[in-house]
Write a protein that holds these residues in place. Sequence first.
Motif, PDB file in Angstrom:
ATOM      1  N   THR A  84      39.046  36.331  35.775  1.00  0.00           N
ATOM      2  CA  THR A  84      38.949  37.442  36.716  1.00  0.00           C
ATOM      3  C   THR A  84      37.595  38.141  36.589  1.00  0.00           C
ATOM      4  OG1 THR A  84      41.320  37.731  36.430  1.00  0.00           O
ATOM      5  CG2 THR A  84      40.140  39.520  37.505  1.00  0.00           C
TER       6      THR A  84
ATOM      7  N   GLY B 171      46.237  35.682  39.271  1.00  0.00           N
ATOM      8  CA  GLY B 171      46.255  36.702  38.234  1.00  0.00           C
ATOM      9  C   GLY B 171      45.795  38.069  38.708  1.00  0.00           C
ATOM     10  N   GLU B 172      44.831  38.088  39.616  1.00  0.00           N
ATOM     11  CA  GLU B 172      44.200  39.377  39.895  1.00  0.00           C
ATOM     12  C   GLU B 172      44.911  40.208  40.958  1.00  0.00           C
ATOM     13  OE1 GLU B 172      40.638  37.618  42.786  1.00  0.00           O
ATOM     14  OE2 GLU B 172      40.188  38.684  40.935  1.00  0.00           O
TER      15      GLU B 172
ATOM     16  N   ASN C  10      43.540  43.185  35.657  1.00  0.00           N
ATOM     17  CA  ASN C  10      42.987  44.060  36.686  1.00  0.00           C
ATOM     18  C   ASN C  10      41.829  44.901  36.169  1.00  0.00           C
ATOM     19  OD1 ASN C  10      44.827  43.123  38.528  1.00  0.00           O
ATOM     20  ND2 ASN C  10      46.281  44.803  38.236  1.00  0.00           N
TER      21      ASN C  10
ATOM     22  N   ASN D  95      34.542  38.385  39.280  1.00  0.00           N
ATOM     23  CA  ASN D  95      34.275  39.683  39.890  1.00  0.00           C
ATOM     24  C   ASN D  95      33.186  40.518  39.226  1.00  0.00           C
ATOM     25  OD1 ASN D  95      36.517  39.903  42.003  1.00  0.00           O
ATOM     26  ND2 ASN D  95      37.635  39.288  40.166  1.00  0.00           N
TER      27      ASN D  95
ATOM     28  N   LEU E 223      38.292  43.707  37.018  1.00  0.00           N
ATOM     29  CA  LEU E 223      37.774  43.796  38.379  1.00  0.00           C
ATOM     30  C   LEU E 223      36.611  44.792  38.436  1.00  0.00           C
ATOM     31  CD1 LEU E 223      41.190  43.941  40.269  1.00  0.00           C
ATOM     32  CD2 LEU E 223      39.607  42.001  40.165  1.00  0.00           C
TER      33      LEU E 223
ATOM     34  N   VAL F 116      42.695  32.355  38.995  1.00  0.00           N
ATOM     35  CA  VAL F 116      42.201  33.732  38.922  1.00  0.00           C
ATOM     36  C   VAL F 116      42.826  34.588  40.023  1.00  0.00           C
ATOM     37  CG1 VAL F 116      40.165  35.185  39.178  1.00  0.00           C
ATOM     38  CG2 VAL F 116      40.057  33.120  37.780  1.00  0.00           C
ATOM     39  N   GLU F 117      42.905  34.039  41.224  1.00  0.00           N
ATOM     40  CA  GLU F 117      43.481  34.809  42.330  1.00  0.00           C
ATOM     41  C   GLU F 117      44.925  35.214  42.051  1.00  0.00           C
ATOM     42  OE1 GLU F 117      41.284  33.309  46.393  1.00  0.00           O
ATOM     43  OE2 GLU F 117      42.721  31.978  45.452  1.00  0.00           O
TER      44      GLU F 117
END
Lengths: 457, 315, 293
Positions: A290, C55-56, A266, A294, A269, C52-53
């Motif tokens: 990720t 995980g995020e 996270n 992002n 992000l 990725v989805e």
Amino acid sequence: MKKRILAGVLSAATVLTLTTGLTGCKDNGAGHIDPVFTDDGKKLRIACWNWEFAEYFDAFYASKLPEGITVEWAQFPNEGKNYQDNLDRLLKANIDAPADEKIDIFLAEADYIKKYVNSDYSLDVKSLGVTDTTNAYKYVLDAATTDSGNVLKGVSFQACPGAVIIRKSIAKDVLGTDDPNELQSKLDSWDKFNAVAADAKAKGYMMTPSVLETYRAFANNATTSYLNDNKFAPTEAFNNWFAQSKEFVSKGYTQVCDLWDPPKDNQMLADGKAMCFFGPSWYYNFSMGTAQKNTNGDWCVIQGPQAYFWGGTWLLAANGTDNSSLVKQIMNDFMNDTELMEKLVKGTGIKEWKDGKPTSADHYNPCFANNKAIIKKYVEDASYGNSFLGGQNDLAVMTSVADNIVWKKELHTIYDQTFNETLPKTMLDFFSGNASEEAAWNKFYNELATVDSKITH
Amino acid sequence: MKKEHKLVSYAKWGYIFIAPFFIVYLVFSLIPLISTFVYSFFEYSDSGLSGATMEFAGLKNYTDLFTMGSSYNNGQISILSYAGNTMIMWIMGAVPQLLFSLILAVIFTSARLKIKGQRFFKTVIYMPNLIMAAAFAMLFWALFQFGGPIDAAFDWVGDASQGKFDFFKNIWSERTLVAVINFIMWFGNTTILLMAGIMGIDQSLFEAASIDGATSWQVFRKVTIPLLMPIMVYVVITSLIGGLQMFDVPQILTNRGGTLNGSKTLIMYLNDFVTNKQYGVAGAVSVLVFIITGILSMIVFKTMNTGDKPKKKAK
Amino acid sequence: MGTTHISTGETKSSRAKTTAARVLSYAFLILVTLIALFPLYLLLINSTRSHVEIGEKFSILPSTSFITNFKSATMSGGLLRGIINSFIISASASILSCYFSAMTAYGIHVYDFKLKKFAFTFIMVIMMIPTQISAVGFVNLVFNLNLNDTFVPLIVPSIAAPAVFFYMKQYIESSMPLEVIEAARVDGSNEFRTFNTIALPMLKPAIAVQLIFAFTSAWNNYFIPMLIIERPENKTVPMLIATLRSDVASGGAAADRGNLYMSIVIAIIPIVIVYIFISKHIVQGVALGAVKG
């Protein structure tokens, strides 16, 4: 009478279940197994635990194999020690195995390569004819060299130097710059690193995304071993990491989670707060999905406080191989073949995973190739840049890290995995505030007892 | 003369009918089991490649097991605390499971309620058992992890960045999750077994009870429960055995034991030794698990059978 | 059946009570259904999301990577092969264990012989032994008999399934009158035929129940196959999934959560189909058993 026969059968059969592992060595008396290799095999068997190398192999190499040779992957998921257990069994039976069942090449990771390098079940690669190692990084060779006698037992197509991967927008806010060279000068020692952590906190950021982030950087640079005469003691490097982590946790410079936990993801992000991630090129090329999705381009890499490595796959030749010249060819090509190594370096950056195997040679993962000449070529190539890192030429940074890594043979034990993964993870119980330091250590000692009851502490 | 001959040949048939079972058991289970016992008296060491050594060690593996952990763990012996963990997590899952299943079985079999769509419900409740335990553990880990969906659902409680609850940093929440998974996986299974048991009960008994003016509760207590005892014994014993074998779910969910190993089970402990090829100690753990299982099963069998006895006589 | 007789004389309040009980029952059933379907739903949702989805962020809504994941999971054909292997193993193992357990239970229930009591007690004792205990010896035995990398050690041992035996024994005791077997004998049926044509059909409900249990546990078995199966073409579904899972757990280049969840979904579809097919028999069978009782 009947009872006696039954008892006899039972005990004989029971012995049958006990004997595996106790026999089966081609022993010449002194506990030494002579190297055996021939060149008449038709099936190339490669033992592996995942499909990373298979992917490269199928994409770039399968078409170059001689006529009539088939490739078979003996793959064992590496849960527990499953891969090693199966590999040990296969290697021990390899010399006597039927022609098409012999393992020719087996793969090994940094955490347990020592065990295989120092055994007679791997072959001296020079004796096979792999002699040109001038372009390989030194630590990669050292890791595959025997403790005594300096015999090279394995090669690798990759090197895994570890860098600090920095979120540029946060660095700009905290340190006033996002230029990799300037960042490096502000973060080239742990003292500076720790001081910057306070600045980051003051601005509302975290220095690292997980408390375990810096572990490998410290542990790789240890000067003493965890084990002395089977007695465990934390090293100075560990204590330094532990002290840093304690401070980071208590002051909120980091968060308590594992390396692969989603709270860390996270932080990649857009609203992520962590500034410094630690990892080699495979980490930012594949594992930071990720971030690629992002915050692509908002990153750069620097050498950081200390050179370290993380991961790596080595190719070793199995004693008993019946495809020795092909094995030699593969080992050599995956280190020295210019065209092949360039393909590895460039990569298309598109990851398409197909149940363990690539179906098209068009997509493959970029990789930090274990060939200094090729890397140098791209370091000097002004057109080369990594888009995830905002066009930065990461190879320049990574190659200097790779040059600075020292593989200290005497510090590695067959328990590396326990010390590199289990030990820091166990400390999470303490960092999270759910256990005293003593209780966390006790948990680790319990673990040690199951690993080998002879280890004391 | 002829009759006598017949009797003899029938006994022979008994042996013939049970032979395949026993032969296969002997070869594939008993022999390996004996070797486990044998291992437990040897010091076995195997570093994988260099070959294994076995030396007779008497009871050393057992005495080791009962000191392991005690020297640095406030005297707490590892294997005992893991045995405790196993029982706690089993009870946490099995009690609600038995309750739910009993209620469901009664609902399904009740002639009074006449539940519609039974086929659907019965089919659905067993579904979780089709998912492998590893997948279950993965899903729950993803659901309950720090910063995960359950955690996020409690965002409104206090400051979002601080003070949220991490399920995997607390022994009791970890154990609860293990129990919940086991519950969801197995209550359908138990329901089917109990249903089969209830439907096997002679309907005339229910009828007779109804004619006598018994309430549903009385019928349940005086007819259903006693007659269900044999199946209940089966359910509890198999559940207990399953509980003592608990491995996949806590292993994956809590990453090999969780906070201070509070969710480590006996079989996970055994697995640690097997993974590291410490077959001697592993053998000793096995023997102890064997003994514990035997004792617990006997207790369950005895206690449940005593309630069963009067009925059996009446039969 | 019994209640109809009584219901004519039932008062209004007892009818209201019945209605309330029904409402409560349905509410309970719906709750239980949700609990049971929730994990399956989550699996399906995750199979539509990319690595990725997953995980995020977590979501209860499907995403768009279904086709990508499906391609990833099926392209090499390894998974299909694994499903076929798992099916062969699970089907053989569950049929063998049901047939021979029924036979053993029948043998002990119907015949009188010297070792009868011993045999029963013996099986009761071994039922309590966790399988993991003898795993090390079992694997060594398999290797010494050269049965490694074959399906034999995954199928044949299921002939001796103590728990299945116990269930069959309990079922026979409660629902198979010895008179039926004696009648068959009088008719001149030989013992095997009596078992196969008269006893087995009577055991159908019990067999249906145990068949699905045995099939599921064989299908999901990972512990033993992992230790003895070697060649890619012999791998079972849980082994393939374990590889994907350990890739995810260790991070690295090979990690693909989307593929992992998709593979799990694909892997449980056959078993769900088998289950739905058999579940009809379970429900019918249980009812059948009741009529007979």
